[in-house]
Design an enzyme around this catalytic site. Sequence first.
Site, mmCIF file in Angstrom:
data_model
loop_
_atom_site.group_PDB
_atom_site.id
_atom_site.type_symbol
_atom_site.label_atom_id
_atom_site.label_comp_id
_atom_site.label_asym_id
_atom_site.label_seq_id
_atom_site.Cartn_x
_atom_site.Cartn_y
_atom_site.Cartn_z
ATOM 1 N N GLY A 1 -23.066 44.573 -28.003
ATOM 2 C CA GLY A 1 -22.327 45.292 -29.330
ATOM 3 C C GLY A 1 -23.734 46.085 -30.139
ATOM 4 C CB SER A 2 -24.534 47.744 -33.948
ATOM 5 O OG SER A 2 -24.049 46.399 -33.576
ATOM 6 C CB VAL B 1 -24.225 43.169 -34.313
ATOM 7 C CG1 VAL B 1 -23.825 41.674 -34.069
ATOM 8 C CG2 VAL B 1 -23.476 43.237 -35.924
ATOM 9 N N GLY B 2 -27.171 43.210 -32.860
ATOM 10 C CA GLY B 2 -27.709 42.056 -31.807
ATOM 11 C C GLY B 2 -29.620 42.019 -32.293
ATOM 12 C CB CYS C 1 -23.737 51.079 -24.005
ATOM 13 S SG CYS C 1 -23.445 50.673 -22.378
ATOM 14 C CD GLU D 1 -25.198 54.089 -29.666
ATOM 15 O OE1 GLU D 1 -25.183 53.088 -30.817
ATOM 16 O OE2 GLU D 1 -25.002 53.521 -28.313
HETATM 17 P P1 NAP Z 1 -21.076 45.704 -33.114
HETATM 18 O O1 NAP Z 1 -19.965 46.354 -33.884
HETATM 19 O O2 NAP Z 1 -22.236 45.599 -33.174
HETATM 20 O O3 NAP Z 1 -19.683 44.461 -32.467
HETATM 21 C C1 NAP Z 1 -19.649 43.171 -30.987
HETATM 22 C C2 NAP Z 1 -19.477 42.580 -31.600
HETATM 23 O O4 NAP Z 1 -19.986 42.043 -32.100
HETATM 24 C C3 NAP Z 1 -18.067 42.538 -31.819
HETATM 25 O O5 NAP Z 1 -17.064 41.378 -31.436
HETATM 26 C C4 NAP Z 1 -17.976 41.828 -33.743
HETATM 27 O O6 NAP Z 1 -17.103 41.141 -33.947
HETATM 28 C C5 NAP Z 1 -19.418 41.084 -33.206
HETATM 29 N N1 NAP Z 1 -20.065 41.020 -34.265
HETATM 30 C C6 NAP Z 1 -19.513 42.047 -35.817
HETATM 31 N N2 NAP Z 1 -20.791 41.225 -36.444
HETATM 32 C C7 NAP Z 1 -21.404 39.628 -36.676
HETATM 33 C C8 NAP Z 1 -22.445 38.892 -36.312
HETATM 34 N N3 NAP Z 1 -22.446 38.824 -37.776
HETATM 35 N N4 NAP Z 1 -22.510 37.971 -35.713
HETATM 36 C C9 NAP Z 1 -21.634 38.183 -34.637
HETATM 37 N N5 NAP Z 1 -20.768 38.776 -33.850
HETATM 38 C C10 NAP Z 1 -20.898 39.968 -34.603
HETATM 39 O O7 NAP Z 1 -20.192 46.884 -31.090
HETATM 40 P P2 NAP Z 1 -19.860 47.720 -31.422
HETATM 41 O O8 NAP Z 1 -19.599 48.692 -32.250
HETATM 42 O O9 NAP Z 1 -17.958 46.815 -31.380
HETATM 43 O O10 NAP Z 1 -19.547 48.380 -30.003
HETATM 44 C C11 NAP Z 1 -20.673 49.482 -29.850
HETATM 45 C C12 NAP Z 1 -21.814 49.341 -29.518
HETATM 46 O O11 NAP Z 1 -22.049 48.749 -28.830
HETATM 47 C C13 NAP Z 1 -22.937 50.606 -29.464
HETATM 48 O O12 NAP Z 1 -23.698 50.593 -30.419
HETATM 49 C C14 NAP Z 1 -23.160 50.701 -28.367
HETATM 50 O O13 NAP Z 1 -24.150 50.807 -27.743
HETATM 51 C C15 NAP Z 1 -23.040 48.928 -27.968
HETATM 52 N N6 NAP Z 1 -22.516 48.495 -26.197
HETATM 53 C C16 NAP Z 1 -23.690 48.726 -25.355
HETATM 54 C C17 NAP Z 1 -23.625 48.235 -24.087
HETATM 55 C C18 NAP Z 1 -23.894 47.914 -23.291
HETATM 56 O O14 NAP Z 1 -24.068 47.791 -22.506
HETATM 57 N N7 NAP Z 1 -25.448 48.003 -23.895
HETATM 58 C C19 NAP Z 1 -22.319 47.993 -23.518
HETATM 59 C C20 NAP Z 1 -20.877 49.222 -24.706
HETATM 60 C C21 NAP Z 1 -21.569 49.655 -25.773
HETATM 61 P P3 NAP Z 1 -16.302 41.988 -34.729
HETATM 62 O O15 NAP Z 1 -15.386 43.541 -34.129
HETATM 63 O O16 NAP Z 1 -15.298 41.160 -35.640
HETATM 64 O O17 NAP Z 1 -16.526 42.931 -35.952
#
Ligand code: NAP
Length: 485
Positions: A228-229, A232-233, A284, A385
């Site tokens: 994910g982002s 959050v990471g 990503c 990004e």
């Molecule tokens: P995100 O907002 O960080 O969400 C990812 C996951 O984390 C979702 O299941 C989200 O739940 C959960 N989450 C949110 N807040 C959290 C918390 N406080 N504690 C634990 N989990 C939490 O990312 P996204 O918008 O779904 O995805 C886009 C991002 O992912 C981009 O930055 C992209 O570059 C990255 N990405 C990276 C890769 C890679 O392999 N490097 C692959 C794909 C995507 P909710 O949906 O309920 O908020």
Amino acid sequence: MPSQYLNYVGGEWLASRSGRTFPNINPANTDEVVGEFQASGPDDVAAAFATAKRAQPAWAAVPAPRRGEYLFKAAEILERQLTAVATDMTREEGKTLPEAAGEVKRAINIFRYFGGEGSRLFSYQIPSERENVFCFTLRKPLGVVALITPWNFPIAIPAWKLAPALVAGNTVVIKPASLAPLSALRLIEALEQAGLPAGVVNYVTGSGGAIGDAMLEDASVKAVSFTGSCAVGDSLYEKATRRRLRVQLEMGGKNPTVVLADANLDVAAATLVNAAFFSTGQKCTACSRAIVERAIYEPLVDKLVARTRALKIGNGLEPGIDMGPAVDQSQLDTDLEYIAIAQREGAQLLCGGKRLTGGSYDKGFFVEPTIFGGVTPAMRIAQEEVFGPVLALQVAEDFDEAMGLANGVRFGLSAAIISNDISRVHQFINRIEAGLITVNLPTAGVEYQLPFGGTKESSFGMREQGPAALDFYTETSTVYLKHTV
Ligand code: NAP
């Protein structure tokens, strides 16, 4: 009435204890509610971890080749449903139907690949210095693992975490992204139909903000794999390492494509359009920067703009569509905000730049594929990004300047070069700071049987996919065995 979807805990389909749900909306047609999903709370998460903990010893005792057979069976089930699962994915995420079908196929391949790993699970036998001592390593499961996944690859990413975790003998609690939870549910259904024992895989939906902490704080969790982002990471990293959990983070990118003066311009333009705009730039590994040697900058811009203007944007379920919508209002707002920032900072808008409106566009989150020229390293569009269909073009006077620009960001996920100059290509491969490197290919479009992951702030921890994936999901024990008779 939209379909109601439940959590899967201990082999049963259950409503959240609060009874609350949330809607999953089609981003190409916001009138359509794809389904209602459970808005789980910490007590639902605790129940999922408790059942995963109870199921783990028996699952670890199943011989690994037999664990793999469940994945083979689930792959077969998914294959029979490929078009229906892909259609649901397009409805919930917005990518085109061919893109969604390709992703479902990838999930099937991942299940088959890791099903086969059940018959290998390779470790080492290493000679001892001592007589009659036999030394070897043994892979053991970690126990219960937590998986948290994003919306942009809503079936492939759950598959590439679930499959190695399960075949290695772990039990799992998975929380998919709230914007696209249906595709992961289809994987869980396939595993259930394949006969996976109750409690081995558990699926809980709900907002990350509401249940993320509960997933990391549960006493039984041994490892967390997150995609994910960065925001959050980074916060997960702090919480997980405080508890000494094993942690794997795959996060954002600002992936460059370097185009050298010898490049075939048609190949370069086609590669850039594919990498920057397919899946609406919501990969990503999408290319968001093209770094172009000055000698070919103008002719490349002409070809690139012409190809981009020819893209058909619309509902991904319709035939002939090249690019679907942004996933939701918030991502659309982010795309438009970065377009405005780039213009304020002096970048030259070469094409696109607007939200698409009129007719069926009014029902969805459609934005034009957008290209900016004359982007300098200090501009935010060169550094941050966007996660949308926005490509920044930067001019380089020579190869060394191109390398400096390509590496001059905090991310290091994927990077491409377009050239047939073998010595420059070799230098690029050696000097580029990226976990994934492609030559005359888009930055995106990686394969499941090879390790996947980035460097710098894009990733943390061990690689996913390919044989490397098993390292994260197993503990290594080293055995010294002496024969005494
Ligand atoms: P995100 O907002 O960080 O969400 C990812 C996951 O984390 C979702 O299941 C989200 O739940 C959960 N989450 C949110 N807040 C959290 C918390 N406080 N504690 C634990 N989990 C939490 O990312 P996204 O918008 O779904 O995805 C886009 C991002 O992912 C981009 O930055 C992209 O570059 C990255 N990405 C990276 C890769 C890679 O392999 N490097 C692959 C794909 C995507 P909710 O949906 O309920 O908020």
